[in-house]
Write a protein that holds these residues in place. Structure first.
Motif, PDB file in Angstrom:
ATOM      1  N   CYS A   1       0.833  -1.209   0.000  1.00 53.38           N
ATOM      2  CA  CYS A   1       0.000   0.000   0.000  1.00 53.38           C
ATOM      3  C   CYS A   1       0.863   1.252   0.000  1.00 53.38           C
ATOM      4  O   CYS A   1       0.550   2.223  -0.699  1.00 53.38           O
ATOM      5  CB  CYS A   1      -0.924   0.010   1.207  1.00 53.38           C
ATOM      6  SG  CYS A   1      -2.222  -1.224   1.105  1.00 53.38           S
ATOM      7  N   LEU A   2       1.936   1.220   0.770  1.00 51.20           N
ATOM      8  CA  LEU A   2       2.822   2.377   0.824  1.00 51.20           C
ATOM      9  C   LEU A   2       3.490   2.627  -0.516  1.00 51.20           C
ATOM     10  O   LEU A   2       3.671   3.779  -0.913  1.00 51.20           O
ATOM     11  CB  LEU A   2       3.872   2.197   1.925  1.00 51.20           C
ATOM     12  CG  LEU A   2       4.787   3.389   2.179  1.00 51.20           C
ATOM     13  CD1 LEU A   2       3.965   4.625   2.567  1.00 51.20           C
ATOM     14  CD2 LEU A   2       5.798   3.060   3.254  1.00 51.20           C
ATOM     15  N   ARG A   3       3.823   1.566  -1.255  1.00 49.58           N
ATOM     16  CA  ARG A   3       4.406   1.740  -2.594  1.00 49.58           C
ATOM     17  C   ARG A   3       3.440   2.461  -3.516  1.00 49.58           C
ATOM     18  O   ARG A   3       3.822   3.381  -4.242  1.00 49.58           O
ATOM     19  CB  ARG A   3       4.795   0.386  -3.197  1.00 49.58           C
ATOM     20  CG  ARG A   3       6.146  -0.098  -2.784  1.00 49.58           C
ATOM     21  CD  ARG A   3       6.614  -1.264  -3.626  1.00 49.58           C
ATOM     22  NE  ARG A   3       5.697  -2.397  -3.601  1.00 49.58           N
ATOM     23  CZ  ARG A   3       5.726  -3.370  -2.695  1.00 49.58           C
ATOM     24  NH1 ARG A   3       6.624  -3.344  -1.730  1.00 49.58           N
ATOM     25  NH2 ARG A   3       4.871  -4.356  -2.738  1.00 49.58           N
ATOM     26  N   ILE A   4       2.173   2.060  -3.500  1.00 54.42           N
ATOM     27  CA  ILE A   4       1.155   2.729  -4.321  1.00 54.42           C
ATOM     28  C   ILE A   4       1.026   4.179  -3.882  1.00 54.42           C
ATOM     29  O   ILE A   4       0.993   5.098  -4.716  1.00 54.42           O
ATOM     30  CB  ILE A   4      -0.191   1.989  -4.228  1.00 54.42           C
ATOM     31  CG1 ILE A   4      -0.083   0.601  -4.858  1.00 54.42           C
ATOM     32  CG2 ILE A   4      -1.305   2.808  -4.893  1.00 54.42           C
ATOM     33  CD1 ILE A   4      -1.277  -0.296  -4.614  1.00 54.42           C
ATOM     34  N   TRP A   5       0.970   4.403  -2.579  1.00 53.46           N
ATOM     35  CA  TRP A   5       0.838   5.753  -2.024  1.00 53.46           C
ATOM     36  C   TRP A   5       1.989   6.650  -2.492  1.00 53.46           C
ATOM     37  O   TRP A   5       1.778   7.744  -2.988  1.00 53.46           O
ATOM     38  CB  TRP A   5       0.807   5.667  -0.498  1.00 53.46           C
ATOM     39  CG  TRP A   5       0.692   6.969   0.212  1.00 53.46           C
ATOM     40  CD1 TRP A   5       1.713   7.799   0.572  1.00 53.46           C
ATOM     41  CD2 TRP A   5      -0.502   7.601   0.659  1.00 53.46           C
ATOM     42  NE1 TRP A   5       1.225   8.896   1.216  1.00 53.46           N
ATOM     43  CE2 TRP A   5      -0.132   8.799   1.286  1.00 53.46           C
ATOM     44  CE3 TRP A   5      -1.849   7.254   0.606  1.00 53.46           C
ATOM     45  CZ2 TRP A   5      -1.058   9.665   1.854  1.00 53.46           C
ATOM     46  CZ3 TRP A   5      -2.775   8.112   1.176  1.00 53.46           C
ATOM     47  CH2 TRP A   5      -2.383   9.301   1.775  1.00 53.46           C
ATOM     48  N   GLN A   6       3.215   6.151  -2.340  1.00 57.05           N
ATOM     49  CA  GLN A   6       4.383   6.945  -2.690  1.00 57.05           C
ATOM     50  C   GLN A   6       4.465   7.210  -4.196  1.00 57.05           C
ATOM     51  O   GLN A   6       4.835   8.310  -4.615  1.00 57.05           O
ATOM     52  CB  GLN A   6       5.658   6.265  -2.192  1.00 57.05           C
ATOM     53  CG  GLN A   6       5.774   6.283  -0.688  1.00 57.05           C
ATOM     54  CD  GLN A   6       6.917   5.461  -0.163  1.00 57.05           C
ATOM     55  OE1 GLN A   6       7.346   4.495  -0.788  1.00 57.05           O
ATOM     56  NE2 GLN A   6       7.418   5.833   1.016  1.00 57.05           N
ATOM     57  N   ARG A   7       4.129   6.216  -4.994  1.00 56.50           N
ATOM     58  CA  ARG A   7       4.147   6.396  -6.452  1.00 56.50           C
ATOM     59  C   ARG A   7       3.140   7.463  -6.867  1.00 56.50           C
ATOM     60  O   ARG A   7       3.457   8.342  -7.675  1.00 56.50           O
ATOM     61  CB  ARG A   7       3.821   5.066  -7.142  1.00 56.50           C
ATOM     62  CG  ARG A   7       3.989   5.122  -8.640  1.00 56.50           C
ATOM     63  CD  ARG A   7       3.719   3.783  -9.324  1.00 56.50           C
ATOM     64  NE  ARG A   7       4.108   2.622  -8.557  1.00 56.50           N
ATOM     65  CZ  ARG A   7       3.273   1.660  -8.165  1.00 56.50           C
ATOM     66  NH1 ARG A   7       2.004   1.710  -8.467  1.00 56.50           N
ATOM     67  NH2 ARG A   7       3.709   0.633  -7.481  1.00 56.50           N
ATOM     68  N   GLN A   8       1.954   7.416  -6.288  1.00 53.19           N
ATOM     69  CA  GLN A   8       0.928   8.395  -6.616  1.00 53.19           C
ATOM     70  C   GLN A   8       1.320   9.789  -6.136  1.00 53.19           C
ATOM     71  O   GLN A   8       1.101  10.780  -6.827  1.00 53.19           O
ATOM     72  CB  GLN A   8      -0.416   7.984  -6.010  1.00 53.19           C
ATOM     73  CG  GLN A   8      -1.013   6.737  -6.618  1.00 53.19           C
ATOM     74  CD  GLN A   8      -1.500   6.990  -8.030  1.00 53.19           C
ATOM     75  OE1 GLN A   8      -2.134   8.001  -8.312  1.00 53.19           O
ATOM     76  NE2 GLN A   8      -1.201   6.074  -8.921  1.00 53.19           N
ATOM     77  N   ARG A   9       1.890   9.890  -4.927  1.00 54.10           N
ATOM     78  CA  ARG A   9       2.328  11.193  -4.398  1.00 54.10           C
ATOM     79  C   ARG A   9       3.411  11.793  -5.284  1.00 54.10           C
ATOM     80  O   ARG A   9       3.433  12.999  -5.514  1.00 54.10           O
ATOM     81  CB  ARG A   9       2.851  11.053  -2.969  1.00 54.10           C
ATOM     82  CG  ARG A   9       1.802  10.774  -1.926  1.00 54.10           C
ATOM     83  CD  ARG A   9       0.771  11.828  -1.822  1.00 54.10           C
ATOM     84  NE  ARG A   9       1.262  12.971  -1.056  1.00 54.10           N
ATOM     85  CZ  ARG A   9       0.532  14.026  -0.769  1.00 54.10           C
ATOM     86  NH1 ARG A   9      -0.711  14.078  -1.158  1.00 54.10           N
ATOM     87  NH2 ARG A   9       1.037  15.014  -0.101  1.00 54.10           N
ATOM     88  N   ALA A  10       4.319  10.952  -5.778  1.00 55.15           N
ATOM     89  CA  ALA A  10       5.392  11.427  -6.647  1.00 55.15           C
ATOM     90  C   ALA A  10       4.831  11.991  -7.959  1.00 55.15           C
ATOM     91  O   ALA A  10       5.439  12.870  -8.566  1.00 55.15           O
ATOM     92  CB  ALA A  10       6.377  10.299  -6.932  1.00 55.15           C
TER      93      ALA A  10
END
Length: 87
Positions: A48-57
């Motif tokens: 979930c954090l990977r998806i979160w960070q990719r989207q934030r980037a």
């Protein structure tokens, strides 16, 4: 492979944990923790954090990120259907 009792019947792969799952969960942003607590599948905090960070980037807003997580979960649930029919 032995299935854990709390995962139910799922086609999701099981992996060994390398970190404390509660510490990883507690370190997540609050909106992500809220989404994860309502998730239909047993998501890992790391995925979930990977998806979160990719989207934030990419400059996504929190609502856009949560919608992306909903879409990811819908795709994962769609993959579950064949596993349930085979049973």
């Amino acid at each position: 492979m032995r299935r854990c009792a709390n995962l139910g019947r799922t086609a999701q792969r099981q992996r060994r944990r390398t970190r404390d799952p509660m510490a990883a969960f507690d370190a997540l942003p609050a909106p992500l923790r809220a989404w994860l607590s309502r998730a239909a599948l047993p998501w890992s905090p790391a995925s979930c954090l990977r998806i979160w960070q990719r989207q934030r980037a990419q400059g996504a807003t929190i609502n856009q990120i949560l919608a992306a997580l909903d879409r990811a979960e819908a795709r994962a649930l769609a993959r579950e259907v064949p596993a349930e029919r085979a049973a």
